[in-house]
Write a protein that holds these residues in place. Structure first.
Motif, PDB file in Angstrom:
ATOM      1  N   LYS A 224       0.847  -1.187   0.000  1.00  0.00           N
ATOM      2  CA  LYS A 224       0.000   0.000   0.000  1.00  0.00           C
ATOM      3  C   LYS A 224       0.884   1.239   0.000  1.00  0.00           C
ATOM      4  CE  LYS A 224      -3.923  -2.092   2.393  1.00  0.00           C
ATOM      5  NZ  LYS A 224      -4.825  -2.022   3.534  1.00  0.00           N
ATOM      6  N   PRO A 225       0.502   2.223  -0.766  1.00  0.00           N
ATOM      7  CA  PRO A 225       1.329   3.437  -0.808  1.00  0.00           C
ATOM      8  C   PRO A 225       1.462   4.049   0.571  1.00  0.00           C
ATOM      9  CG  PRO A 225      -0.826   3.844  -1.781  1.00  0.00           C
ATOM     10  CD  PRO A 225      -0.734   2.365  -1.548  1.00  0.00           C
ATOM     11  N   ASP A 226       2.649   4.479   0.826  1.00  0.00           N
ATOM     12  CA  ASP A 226       2.948   5.106   2.110  1.00  0.00           C
ATOM     13  C   ASP A 226       2.690   6.606   1.998  1.00  0.00           C
ATOM     14  OD1 ASP A 226       3.908   5.976   4.484  1.00  0.00           O
ATOM     15  OD2 ASP A 226       5.727   4.732   4.436  1.00  0.00           O
ATOM     16  N   GLN A 227       1.787   7.111   2.817  1.00  0.00           N
ATOM     17  CA  GLN A 227       1.453   8.530   2.757  1.00  0.00           C
ATOM     18  C   GLN A 227       2.650   9.393   3.108  1.00  0.00           C
ATOM     19  OE1 GLN A 227      -1.944   9.181   5.210  1.00  0.00           O
ATOM     20  NE2 GLN A 227      -3.352   8.038   3.897  1.00  0.00           N
ATOM     21  N   ARG A 228       3.440   8.854   4.047  1.00  0.00           N
ATOM     22  CA  ARG A 228       4.603   9.650   4.413  1.00  0.00           C
ATOM     23  C   ARG A 228       5.598   9.745   3.255  1.00  0.00           C
ATOM     24  NH1 ARG A 228       6.522   6.871   9.834  1.00  0.00           N
ATOM     25  NH2 ARG A 228       5.902   5.068   8.602  1.00  0.00           N
ATOM     26  N   THR A 229       5.743   8.669   2.481  1.00  0.00           N
ATOM     27  CA  THR A 229       6.633   8.710   1.317  1.00  0.00           C
ATOM     28  C   THR A 229       6.125   9.715   0.283  1.00  0.00           C
ATOM     29  OG1 THR A 229       7.204   6.398   1.648  1.00  0.00           O
ATOM     30  CG2 THR A 229       7.670   7.340  -0.525  1.00  0.00           C
ATOM     31  N   GLY A 230       4.817   9.744   0.034  1.00  0.00           N
ATOM     32  CA  GLY A 230       4.250  10.713  -0.897  1.00  0.00           C
ATOM     33  C   GLY A 230       4.494  12.140  -0.452  1.00  0.00           C
ATOM     34  N   ARG A 231       4.304  12.351   0.904  1.00  0.00           N
ATOM     35  CA  ARG A 231       4.538  13.702   1.397  1.00  0.00           C
ATOM     36  C   ARG A 231       5.996  14.105   1.238  1.00  0.00           C
ATOM     37  NH1 ARG A 231       0.834  12.024   5.394  1.00  0.00           N
ATOM     38  NH2 ARG A 231       2.548  11.471   6.807  1.00  0.00           N
ATOM     39  N   ARG A 232       6.876  13.138   1.521  1.00  0.00           N
ATOM     40  CA  ARG A 232       8.302  13.457   1.356  1.00  0.00           C
ATOM     41  C   ARG A 232       8.620  13.755  -0.118  1.00  0.00           C
ATOM     42  NH1 ARG A 232       9.076   9.238   5.210  1.00  0.00           N
ATOM     43  NH2 ARG A 232       9.515   7.758   3.543  1.00  0.00           N
ATOM     44  N   ARG A 233       7.997  13.002  -1.038  1.00  0.00           N
ATOM     45  CA  ARG A 233       8.253  13.224  -2.456  1.00  0.00           C
ATOM     46  C   ARG A 233       7.775  14.608  -2.883  1.00  0.00           C
ATOM     47  NH1 ARG A 233       5.727   9.263  -4.161  1.00  0.00           N
ATOM     48  NH2 ARG A 233       7.463   7.765  -4.241  1.00  0.00           N
ATOM     49  N   ARG A 234       6.578  14.980  -2.410  1.00  0.00           N
ATOM     50  CA  ARG A 234       6.068  16.302  -2.761  1.00  0.00           C
ATOM     51  C   ARG A 234       6.943  17.411  -2.200  1.00  0.00           C
ATOM     52  NH1 ARG A 234       1.140  13.680  -1.784  1.00  0.00           N
ATOM     53  NH2 ARG A 234       1.064  14.480   0.344  1.00  0.00           N
ATOM     54  N   ARG A 235       7.381  17.215  -0.944  1.00  0.00           N
ATOM     55  CA  ARG A 235       8.256  18.231  -0.360  1.00  0.00           C
ATOM     56  C   ARG A 235       9.567  18.345  -1.141  1.00  0.00           C
ATOM     57  NH1 ARG A 235       6.329  16.114   4.653  1.00  0.00           N
ATOM     58  NH2 ARG A 235       8.189  14.802   4.812  1.00  0.00           N
ATOM     59  N   GLY A 236      10.110  17.194  -1.613  1.00  0.00           N
ATOM     60  CA  GLY A 236      11.347  17.226  -2.399  1.00  0.00           C
ATOM     61  C   GLY A 236      11.164  17.957  -3.723  1.00  0.00           C
ATOM     62  N   LEU A 237       9.997  17.703  -4.387  1.00  0.00           N
ATOM     63  CA  LEU A 237       9.752  18.385  -5.655  1.00  0.00           C
ATOM     64  C   LEU A 237       9.632  19.891  -5.464  1.00  0.00           C
ATOM     65  CD1 LEU A 237       7.220  15.917  -7.318  1.00  0.00           C
ATOM     66  CD2 LEU A 237       9.630  16.244  -7.876  1.00  0.00           C
ATOM     67  N   ILE A 238       8.956  20.284  -4.373  1.00  0.00           N
ATOM     68  CA  ILE A 238       8.805  21.720  -4.103  1.00  0.00           C
ATOM     69  C   ILE A 238      10.167  22.357  -3.846  1.00  0.00           C
ATOM     70  CG2 ILE A 238       7.848  23.401  -2.475  1.00  0.00           C
ATOM     71  CD1 ILE A 238       5.439  21.501  -2.156  1.00  0.00           C
ATOM     72  N   ALA A 239      10.982  21.668  -3.055  1.00  0.00           N
ATOM     73  CA  ALA A 239      12.309  22.206  -2.760  1.00  0.00           C
ATOM     74  C   ALA A 239      13.150  22.321  -4.030  1.00  0.00           C
ATOM     75  CB  ALA A 239      13.014  21.325  -1.730  1.00  0.00           C
ATOM     76  N   ALA A 240      13.065  21.279  -4.877  1.00  0.00           N
ATOM     77  CA  ALA A 240      13.830  21.324  -6.123  1.00  0.00           C
ATOM     78  C   ALA A 240      13.356  22.466  -7.013  1.00  0.00           C
ATOM     79  CB  ALA A 240      13.702  20.000  -6.861  1.00  0.00           C
TER      80      ALA A 240
END
Length: 890
Positions: free
Chosen positions: A313-329
């Motif tokens: 099952k997708p990990d919500q925390r992983t998705g949040r971390r991915r979104r935060r990384g994209l925003i930072a980039a």
């Protein structure tokens, strides 16, 4: 709680949903005692090709049993009854879950993960790893604890063995607690700190069966699976064979994903059991073990590719971390883009550092400063002639002004300054621009004309294949390509590099192939050159013979290019003379017309006469054919021979009147006079044809004693001396003046270094063989006859022709006067001179005109040195000044 003990019917409560690959009926499985060595060997069997085959069979059997069980099983969650477990270890992943009261067969593959699910990991359930397809039914199988084995998903699928731990761990403090005491729950495990299933089970404290039943009732809302255990009522212990030296236990491996992509079960808490052995304890050598043997029934093979890991099952925390990384980039990229644009704007008004244009350093300067520096430092070089070459010794020049070449400063700087987002521009600003091109403009037509003129002096013609004779030996010349200026490429090169490259500039060239190749040379050598001189050729004329030797043939033979081939050509006139020399009785020579001075010193024409002789062209053709064949006799006939210069041609020259007459006084000097008389005789009667040049040195012949000349006084390097032919400068002065007065073109003349008063100032010429000559050109359509003679006190010169030019000559006054001084002459021999005449500059002007042409004016200026006092020897050292006399004492 009542339980259904009907055989073959699934339990309605407390069991987990079945996994893929249900177990075989318990009645068909017989426990077989095993040793630790056999267990270890069975665990390693999955590494070979046979293990892969077993894996396919096991997986296929599991899926088939799972499909049959799923059709008859009711969901465990609907029963609402807690699972009942015996007193076996709760975390034991290798026990079979058997309902002792009902007697139902429950496959361990149907149980949900116990420990791994509790930790939040997606690893494969331990119960499925332990039970396999060999789980025994309750009441029939007696299993003793064996050594715990930890396997990866692939290893669990390849083996069908179930082993019980063989060593008893020390009871935990929870073992002394009452059976009604609450069960201790293990602390939640982070996803990043997942432990192996066996390790988590071992950490749980033992608990009583009653406690496990109570806990199972509380957790009936979500399906859970307790550790699989056999029925206690009918279990029989079968001692195993003791092995003398068992191998050490295998280290636990991390939990892996389940083989079947089934829906993960709810987490199961670890239930401590009092007095149960710990799975972390090392196996005891004296404990019996038992291996459950599967049915002998063969299982169909299945491909390992059909087994897929369970989806997570997708990990919500992983998705949040991915979104935060994209925003930072995105923020970082935006900041960098803004900085890049700002840098480009800030640096746009300056030339990149380190930039050099045509050797001028302008890096880091503002646009106006760079423009001023380029204009200042390249101003001089733009006006200098540009030397060019093609790699040979020859050098030509191109005038930039005539070619319209000039630096375009604005265009040069356009590529270096200004706002630009080009990465190359930013790179140049940060790391230096290096050499940049100097942009120039030119007049295309004028530049092409200048390049073509330079190419005329630079082009290197190819070496054509040829043959010449050295004596009677033919010598071939091998062809070689030449070089020529590539006009188009040279224009482009000059336009872009005329200011930057080192001078002289090397212009691009193209190769010029020779017209006569090596093959043509070889063919002419074999067929023409060698046969011609292989022997003499006899010439037959009306029965008379004349033999031409190989030397005579080679002397008058040449090879010429005819469409890329070498053709043999013989000089017919020279061969006719050679034939006449060998046999004078062949033919009668004719006489050319002549223009002579008669007894009255006037021109007279002597008519030409015809004769009989050999036709030069016919003779050359006949000798060529005979000389290149086996029949070496050339037969020719006599023909009427016309003179080369006929009477009619002599009359057309118009030599009939005096067009110039000039004389100069002659001092008494018998030796000097002899040279003038010999010279006057040699030039008298010279006929200068229209367009030809009169050269005094050529008319006199070599100035040698054998030619009648003697030594007399001359002026050499400004000093008086003697030389052979002294005095001939007076004859040179006379012939120069008659040419000047007749309107002839002055080709070459040089006045004396000191002025002699017997000659008109500025209108005189010296003579020095072979470097100084006096030459004028006949620019009329008439012939000119030269007449010179010497009297007792003067030298006279006269030209006879037809008057064409009206000439007016004037001489300026003397100017730039210089007084004589004393000089010292160390040469030998030396003639001392008393000095006298001053030096000066004078200008002579001639105006000439002829019918149908505009008047022409020409000026000649010359500076004479003074007649200095000449002292032979070294210049004496200056005398020291006398010492001042001492003043009288006071």
């Amino acid at each position: 709680m009542a339980q259904d003990s009907t055989p073959g019917r699934p339990q309605e409560g407390g069991t987990s949903p079945m996994q893929d690959g249900a177990t075989a009926p318990a009645a068909d499985v017989q426990p077989v005692p095993t040793t630790p060595a056999e267990d270890e060997g069975a665990g390693r069997a999955g590494n070979g090709s046979e293990g892969m085959h077993d894996l396919d069979a096991v997986l296929t059997a599991r899926r088939q049993h799972a499909e049959l069980a799923a059709e008859s099983a009711e969901p465990a969650a609907e029963a609402g009854e807690p699972a009942v477990a015996s007193g076996e270890p709760a975390a034991e992943a290798e026990d079979s879950a058997v309902d002792e009261a009902s007697g139902d067969e429950a496959s361990a593959d149907d149980a949900a993960p116990a420990v791994d699910e509790a930790s939040g990991d997606d690893a494969a359930p331990a119960v499925d790893e332990a039970s396999g397809d060999d789980a025994a039914p309750a009441g029939e199988t007696q299993v003793l604890p064996t050594e715990p084995l930890t396997r990866t998903t692939s290893e669990q699928a390849k083996t069908t063995e179930v082993e019980e731990p063989t060593a008893q761990a020390e009871p935990t403090p929870a073992a002394a607690a009452p059976t009604s005491a609450p069960v201790a729950e293990p602390a939640p495990t982070d996803l990043d700190e997942t432990q192996p299933a066996e390790a988590q089970t071992a950490d749980a404290a033992p608990a009583t069966t009653a406690s496990r039943i109570e806990e199972a009732g509380e957790a009936s809302a979500s399906p859970t699976v307790s550790a699989e255990e056999p029925a206690t009522a009918e279990t029989e212990v079968v001692p195993a064979q003791r092995e003398p030296d068992p191998e050490p236990a295998t280290e636990p491996l991390p939990a892996t994903e389940h083989l079947n992509p089934a829906e993960p079960s709810a987490p199961t808490e670890a239930v401590p059991a009092a007095g149960r052995p710990s799975v972390d304890a090392a196996p005891a050598a004296d404990q019996p073990t038992e291996r459950l043997r599967p049915m002998e029934e063969p299982m169909p093979a299945a491909s390992p590719l059909a087994v897929f890991p369970a989806e997570r099952k997708p990990d919500q925390r992983t998705g949040r971390r991915r979104r935060r990384g994209l925003i930072a980039a995105a923020i970082v990229v935006g900041v960098l883009a803004i900085a890049y644009v700002a840098g480009a704007w800030f640096l746009g008004d300056r030339v990149p550092g380190g930039t050099v244009v045509a050797g001028v350093h302008i890096g880091g300067l503002a646009e106006d400063e760079a423009r001023d520096r380029l204009q200042t430092e390249l101003a001089a070089v733009q006006t200098e002639p540009v030397p060019v070459t093609i790699g040979e010794e020859a050098i030509a020049t191109i005038d930039p002004a005539a070619a319209g070449l000039q630096l375009d400063v604005d265009a040069t700087l356009d590529d270096l300054v200004g706002f630009s987002l080009a990465p190359t521009t930013m790179w140049s600003h940060l790391f230096g621009g290096g050499e940049a091109p100097a942009v120039s403009t030119a007049d295309d037509d004028a530049l092409r004309t200048a390049v073509e003129a330079a190419a005329g002096a630079l082009d290197l013609a190819p070496v054509e294949g040829s043959i010449s004779y050295v004596g009677t030996t033919p010598q071939p010349t091998e062809p070689a390509p030449g070089k020529a200026v590539d006009i188009e490429a040279a224009q482009e090169y000059l336009l872009t590099r005329w200011l930057a490259d080192e001078r002289p500039l090397s212009l691009p060239t193209t190769e010029v192939a020779p017209h006569v190749g090596a093959d043509a040379v070889d063919e002419a050598m074999s067929n023409l050159a060698e046969p011609l001189v292989s022997g003499p050729v006899a010439v037959s004329v009306d029965g008379q013979l004349a033999e031409l030797t190989p030397e005579a043939l080679a002397a008058h033979a040449t090879f010429v290019d005819v469409d890329g081939a070498l053709d043999l050509q013989l000089d017919g006139a020279a061969l006719a003379n050679a034939v006449h020399d060998v046999n004078p009785e062949i033919g009668v020579a004719g006489e050319d017309a002549k223009i002579i001075l008669n007894a009255n010193a006037e021109p007279e024409i002597v008519p030409s006469t015809s004769g009989q002789g050999l036709d030069p062209d016919a003779l050359a053709s006949a000798v060529t054919a005979a000389g290149t064949s086996t029949d070496r006799t050339a037969t020719v006939e006599l023909v009427d021979a016309e003179p080369e210069f006929t009477t009619a041609e002599a009359e057309a020259l118009g030599v009939k009147e005096i067009v110039a007459d000039f004389s100069t006084p002659m001092p008494y000097d018998p030796v000097r006079t002899r040279n003038l008389q010999v010279g006057a005789e040699k030039i008298t009667g010279v006929l200068v044809m229209p367009g030809e040049e009169f050269s005094l040195l050529e008319a006199l012949g070599p100035i040698t004693a054998a030619n009648g000349f003697v030594s007399s006084g001359v002026v050499e390097d400004g000093f008086s001396s003697t030389a052979l032919g002294g005095g001939l400068s007076q004859l040179s002065t006379n012939t120069y003046n008659v040419g000047l007065m007749a309107g002839m073109d002055d080709v070459e003349h040089k006045p004396h270094s000191r002025w002699f008063s017997r000659y008109p100032a500025g209108r005189e010429a010296t003579l020095w063989e072979p470097t100084v000559d006096m030459v004028w050109r006949n620019n009329t359509d008439y012939g000119i006859l030269v007449h010179a003679w010497v009297t007792s006190n003067a030298v006279h010169t006269r030209l006879w022709s037809t008057q064409v030019w009206d000439v007016d000559i004037s001489t300026s006054n003397h100017y730039n006067i210089t007084q004589p001084t004393t000089v010292y002459n160390t040469n030998e021999p030396c003639v001392a001179e008393s000095g006298g005449q001053y030096g000066f500059t004078v200008t002579v002007t001639r105006e000439r005109s002829r019918a149908g042409q505009a008047p022409e004016t020409q000026d000649w200026s010359w500076t004479y040195q003074p007649w200095n006092r000449v002292v032979c020897g070294e210049k004496p050292a200056p005398e020291p000044e006398p010492a001042p006399e001492a003043s009288p004492a006071a």
